[in-house]
Design a protein around this motif. Structure first.
Motif, PDB file in Angstrom:
ATOM      1  N   GLY A  75       3.408   4.551  -2.044  1.00 42.74           N
ATOM      2  CA  GLY A  75       2.296   4.875  -1.370  1.00 42.74           C
ATOM      3  C   GLY A  75       1.580   6.413  -1.501  1.00 42.74           C
ATOM      4  O   GLY A  75       0.584   6.971  -1.218  1.00 42.74           O
ATOM      5  N   TRP A  76       2.720   7.259  -2.088  1.00 42.35           N
ATOM      6  CA  TRP A  76       2.266   8.601  -2.337  1.00 42.35           C
ATOM      7  C   TRP A  76       1.775   8.801  -3.819  1.00 42.35           C
ATOM      8  O   TRP A  76       2.149   7.837  -4.659  1.00 42.35           O
ATOM      9  N   SER A  77       0.976   9.760  -3.963  1.00 44.60           N
ATOM     10  CA  SER A  77       0.228   9.825  -5.344  1.00 44.60           C
ATOM     11  C   SER A  77       1.374  10.298  -6.296  1.00 44.60           C
ATOM     12  O   SER A  77       2.154  11.105  -5.944  1.00 44.60           O
ATOM     13  N   ALA A  78       1.093  10.400  -7.514  1.00 44.79           N
ATOM     14  CA  ALA A  78       1.902  10.925  -8.605  1.00 44.79           C
ATOM     15  C   ALA A  78       2.019  12.386  -8.125  1.00 44.79           C
ATOM     16  O   ALA A  78       3.014  12.957  -8.580  1.00 44.79           O
ATOM     17  N   LYS A  79       1.050  13.184  -8.080  1.00 42.64           N
ATOM     18  CA  LYS A  79       1.149  14.659  -7.779  1.00 42.64           C
ATOM     19  C   LYS A  79       1.941  15.029  -6.471  1.00 42.64           C
ATOM     20  O   LYS A  79       2.602  15.866  -6.449  1.00 42.64           O
ATOM     21  N   GLN A  80       1.658  14.033  -5.295  1.00 42.79           N
ATOM     22  CA  GLN A  80       2.535  14.214  -4.144  1.00 42.79           C
ATOM     23  C   GLN A  80       4.094  14.450  -4.391  1.00 42.79           C
ATOM     24  O   GLN A  80       4.861  15.026  -3.830  1.00 42.79           O
ATOM     25  N   LEU A  81       4.217  13.272  -5.319  1.00 37.76           N
ATOM     26  CA  LEU A  81       5.796  13.054  -5.683  1.00 37.76           C
ATOM     27  C   LEU A  81       6.267  14.142  -6.479  1.00 37.76           C
ATOM     28  O   LEU A  81       7.734  14.486  -6.453  1.00 37.76           O
ATOM     29  N   THR A  82       5.360  15.076  -6.996  1.00 36.53           N
ATOM     30  CA  THR A  82       6.046  16.262  -7.798  1.00 36.53           C
ATOM     31  C   THR A  82       6.344  17.345  -6.885  1.00 36.53           C
ATOM     32  O   THR A  82       6.646  18.358  -7.268  1.00 36.53           O
ATOM     33  N   ASN A 144      -3.044  15.918   7.782  1.00 29.40           N
ATOM     34  CA  ASN A 144      -2.695  15.318   6.462  1.00 29.40           C
ATOM     35  C   ASN A 144      -2.256  13.698   6.838  1.00 29.40           C
ATOM     36  O   ASN A 144      -1.093  13.586   6.597  1.00 29.40           O
ATOM     37  N   VAL A 145      -3.064  12.820   7.067  1.00 26.74           N
ATOM     38  CA  VAL A 145      -2.712  11.646   7.464  1.00 26.74           C
ATOM     39  C   VAL A 145      -3.544  10.613   6.477  1.00 26.74           C
ATOM     40  O   VAL A 145      -4.836  10.819   6.202  1.00 26.74           O
ATOM     41  N   GLU A 146      -3.009   9.898   5.915  1.00 26.60           N
ATOM     42  CA  GLU A 146      -3.426   8.654   5.092  1.00 26.60           C
ATOM     43  C   GLU A 146      -2.857   7.303   5.196  1.00 26.60           C
ATOM     44  O   GLU A 146      -1.941   7.310   5.590  1.00 26.60           O
ATOM     45  N   THR A 147      -3.808   6.274   5.329  1.00 24.34           N
ATOM     46  CA  THR A 147      -3.190   5.020   5.508  1.00 24.34           C
ATOM     47  C   THR A 147      -3.384   4.216   4.199  1.00 24.34           C
ATOM     48  O   THR A 147      -4.330   4.151   3.615  1.00 24.34           O
ATOM     49  N   VAL A 148      -2.259   3.630   4.060  1.00 26.24           N
ATOM     50  CA  VAL A 148      -2.128   2.656   2.549  1.00 26.24           C
ATOM     51  C   VAL A 148      -1.647   1.260   2.973  1.00 26.24           C
ATOM     52  O   VAL A 148      -0.849   1.160   3.975  1.00 26.24           O
ATOM     53  N   LEU A 149      -1.786   0.600   1.942  1.00 29.62           N
ATOM     54  CA  LEU A 149      -1.109  -0.659   2.111  1.00 29.62           C
ATOM     55  C   LEU A 149       0.239  -0.716   1.359  1.00 29.62           C
ATOM     56  O   LEU A 149       0.302  -0.337   0.479  1.00 29.62           O
ATOM     57  N   ARG A 150       1.252  -1.239   2.274  1.00 32.68           N
ATOM     58  CA  ARG A 150       2.521  -1.127   1.704  1.00 32.68           C
ATOM     59  C   ARG A 150       3.514  -2.420   2.218  1.00 32.68           C
ATOM     60  O   ARG A 150       3.387  -2.562   3.384  1.00 32.68           O
ATOM     61  N   GLY A 151       3.825  -2.989   1.191  1.00 36.86           N
ATOM     62  CA  GLY A 151       4.597  -4.513   1.735  1.00 36.86           C
ATOM     63  C   GLY A 151       3.553  -5.234   2.386  1.00 36.86           C
ATOM     64  O   GLY A 151       4.134  -5.953   3.112  1.00 36.86           O
ATOM     65  N   GLY A 152       2.402  -5.409   2.112  1.00 34.65           N
ATOM     66  CA  GLY A 152       1.475  -6.262   3.203  1.00 34.65           C
ATOM     67  C   GLY A 152       1.079  -5.694   4.308  1.00 34.65           C
ATOM     68  O   GLY A 152       0.204  -6.419   4.989  1.00 34.65           O
ATOM     69  N   ARG A 153       1.641  -4.599   4.673  1.00 33.12           N
ATOM     70  CA  ARG A 153       1.301  -3.842   5.923  1.00 33.12           C
ATOM     71  C   ARG A 153       0.452  -2.592   5.804  1.00 33.12           C
ATOM     72  O   ARG A 153       0.938  -1.765   4.647  1.00 33.12           O
ATOM     73  N   HIS A 154      -0.250  -2.123   6.747  1.00 33.62           N
ATOM     74  CA  HIS A 154      -0.786  -0.808   6.562  1.00 33.62           C
ATOM     75  C   HIS A 154      -0.134   0.057   7.231  1.00 33.62           C
ATOM     76  O   HIS A 154       0.748  -0.189   8.525  1.00 33.62           O
ATOM     77  N   VAL A 155       0.491   1.104   6.498  1.00 36.56           N
ATOM     78  CA  VAL A 155       1.249   2.454   6.973  1.00 36.56           C
ATOM     79  C   VAL A 155       0.724   3.678   6.965  1.00 36.56           C
ATOM     80  O   VAL A 155      -0.344   3.666   6.202  1.00 36.56           O
ATOM     81  N   HIS A 156       0.966   4.469   7.592  1.00 39.75           N
ATOM     82  CA  HIS A 156       0.282   5.878   7.635  1.00 39.75           C
ATOM     83  C   HIS A 156       1.264   6.894   6.959  1.00 39.75           C
ATOM     84  O   HIS A 156       2.635   6.942   7.477  1.00 39.75           O
ATOM     85  N   LEU A 157       0.882   7.489   6.064  1.00 38.18           N
ATOM     86  CA  LEU A 157       1.488   8.623   5.439  1.00 38.18           C
ATOM     87  C   LEU A 157       1.199   9.892   5.988  1.00 38.18           C
ATOM     88  O   LEU A 157       0.051  10.246   6.044  1.00 38.18           O
ATOM     89  N   LEU A 158       2.149  10.633   6.457  1.00 41.67           N
ATOM     90  CA  LEU A 158       1.928  11.759   7.087  1.00 41.67           C
ATOM     91  C   LEU A 158       2.675  13.090   6.483  1.00 41.67           C
ATOM     92  O   LEU A 158       3.646  12.809   6.091  1.00 41.67           O
ATOM     93  N   GLN A 159       1.868  14.296   6.592  1.00 39.31           N
ATOM     94  CA  GLN A 159       2.416  14.962   5.835  1.00 39.31           C
ATOM     95  C   GLN A 159       1.960  16.504   6.608  1.00 39.31           C
ATOM     96  O   GLN A 159       0.799  16.695   6.967  1.00 39.31           O
ATOM     97  N   GLN A 160       2.716  17.684   6.702  1.00 33.53           N
ATOM     98  CA  GLN A 160       2.292  18.754   7.290  1.00 33.53           C
ATOM     99  C   GLN A 160       3.133  19.874   6.434  1.00 33.53           C
ATOM    100  O   GLN A 160       4.252  19.809   6.242  1.00 33.53           O
ATOM    101  N   ARG A 161       2.479  21.152   6.622  1.00 29.63           N
ATOM    102  CA  ARG A 161       2.918  22.299   5.987  1.00 29.63           C
ATOM    103  C   ARG A 161       4.090  22.622   6.942  1.00 29.63           C
ATOM    104  O   ARG A 161       4.004  22.862   8.226  1.00 29.63           O
ATOM    105  N   PRO A 162       5.208  23.199   6.512  1.00 27.34           N
ATOM    106  CA  PRO A 162       6.286  23.534   7.391  1.00 27.34           C
ATOM    107  C   PRO A 162       5.897  25.007   7.842  1.00 27.34           C
ATOM    108  O   PRO A 162       5.066  25.674   7.461  1.00 27.34           O
ATOM    109  N   GLU A 163       6.432  25.170   9.081  1.00 26.06           N
ATOM    110  CA  GLU A 163       6.118  26.293   9.999  1.00 26.06           C
ATOM    111  C   GLU A 163       7.265  26.908  10.922  1.00 26.06           C
ATOM    112  O   GLU A 163       8.077  26.223  11.283  1.00 26.06           O
ATOM    113  N   ARG A 164       7.166  28.281  10.492  1.00 26.48           N
ATOM    114  CA  ARG A 164       8.325  28.889  11.546  1.00 26.48           C
ATOM    115  C   ARG A 164       7.846  28.522  12.863  1.00 26.48           C
ATOM    116  O   ARG A 164       6.925  29.214  13.109  1.00 26.48           O
TER     117      ARG A 164
END
Length: 179
Positions: A75-82, A144-164
């Motif tokens: 579900g995550w892009s090649a760029k995100q994986l790096t 930063n929310v993206e919805t993708v198809l994963r294993g035949g189901r829609h799932v939501h990929l969530l990401q947020q910048r760390p914050e102190r």
């Protein structure tokens, strides 16, 4: 919050089973790591960092989460994986504490923890339900929310910048040894 150990197996297993049954998803326990469950990861480390963290009040287990320093591939892009990231691969709270904001506190702690590590650009997770996605998107301002198809189901990929969040220590204490 403190690292989980093998001695926590029964309590963590019971908490996860109770939560999954309360959500009406049947008695399954699974996370994003092939061949392992959150319970299997108790006491293990990812480099020098504990993987499983427990939220307790005195001796009562209120929640558990697992954090890995990699992003699950599907579900995550090649760029995100790096990109340097911590991934929340499981987050469970005691169903008897519903509505008390424990998930929110645990995510705030994880955002702060990731920021304190200093080498992490993102805190990532996957939500399988629209309700959980809305909690993070609307209630915690995860933009930063993206919805993708994963294993035949829609799932939501969530990401947020760390914050102190220095004031968080007044609400959640962290120890590196089990309580």
């Amino acid at each position: 919050m403190h690292p989980g150990t093998g001695a926590d197996r029964r309590a963590v297993s019971d908490l996860i089973s109770d939560r999954i049954l309360q959500l009406g998803e049947g008695p399954r326990i699974g996370i994003e790591v092939p061949g392992a469950t959150l319970v299997d990861l108790l006491g293990q480390k990812d480099g020098d960092r504990p993987i499983v963290w427990l939220l307790r009040e005195d001796s009562r287990l209120l929640g558990c989460t697992a954090l890995l320093s990699s992003t699950p591939e599907q579900g995550w892009s090649a760029k995100q994986l790096t990109e340097p990231a911590l991934s929340v691969i499981g987050l469970f709270t005691d169903p008897r504490c519903r509505g008390e904001g424990l998930s929110r506190f645990m995510v705030w702690w994880a955002l702060d923890y990731a920021a304190r590590l200093g080498s992490v650009d993102w805190l990532r997770g996957v939500a399988r339900s629209d309700r959980v996605m809305r909690l993070f998107r609307d209630g915690m301002h995860c933009s930063n929310v993206e919805t993708v198809l994963r294993g035949g189901r829609h799932v939501h990929l969530l990401q947020q910048r760390p914050e102190r969040m220095p004031s968080l220590a007044a609400l959640i204490a962290e120890t590196t040894a089990p309580a």
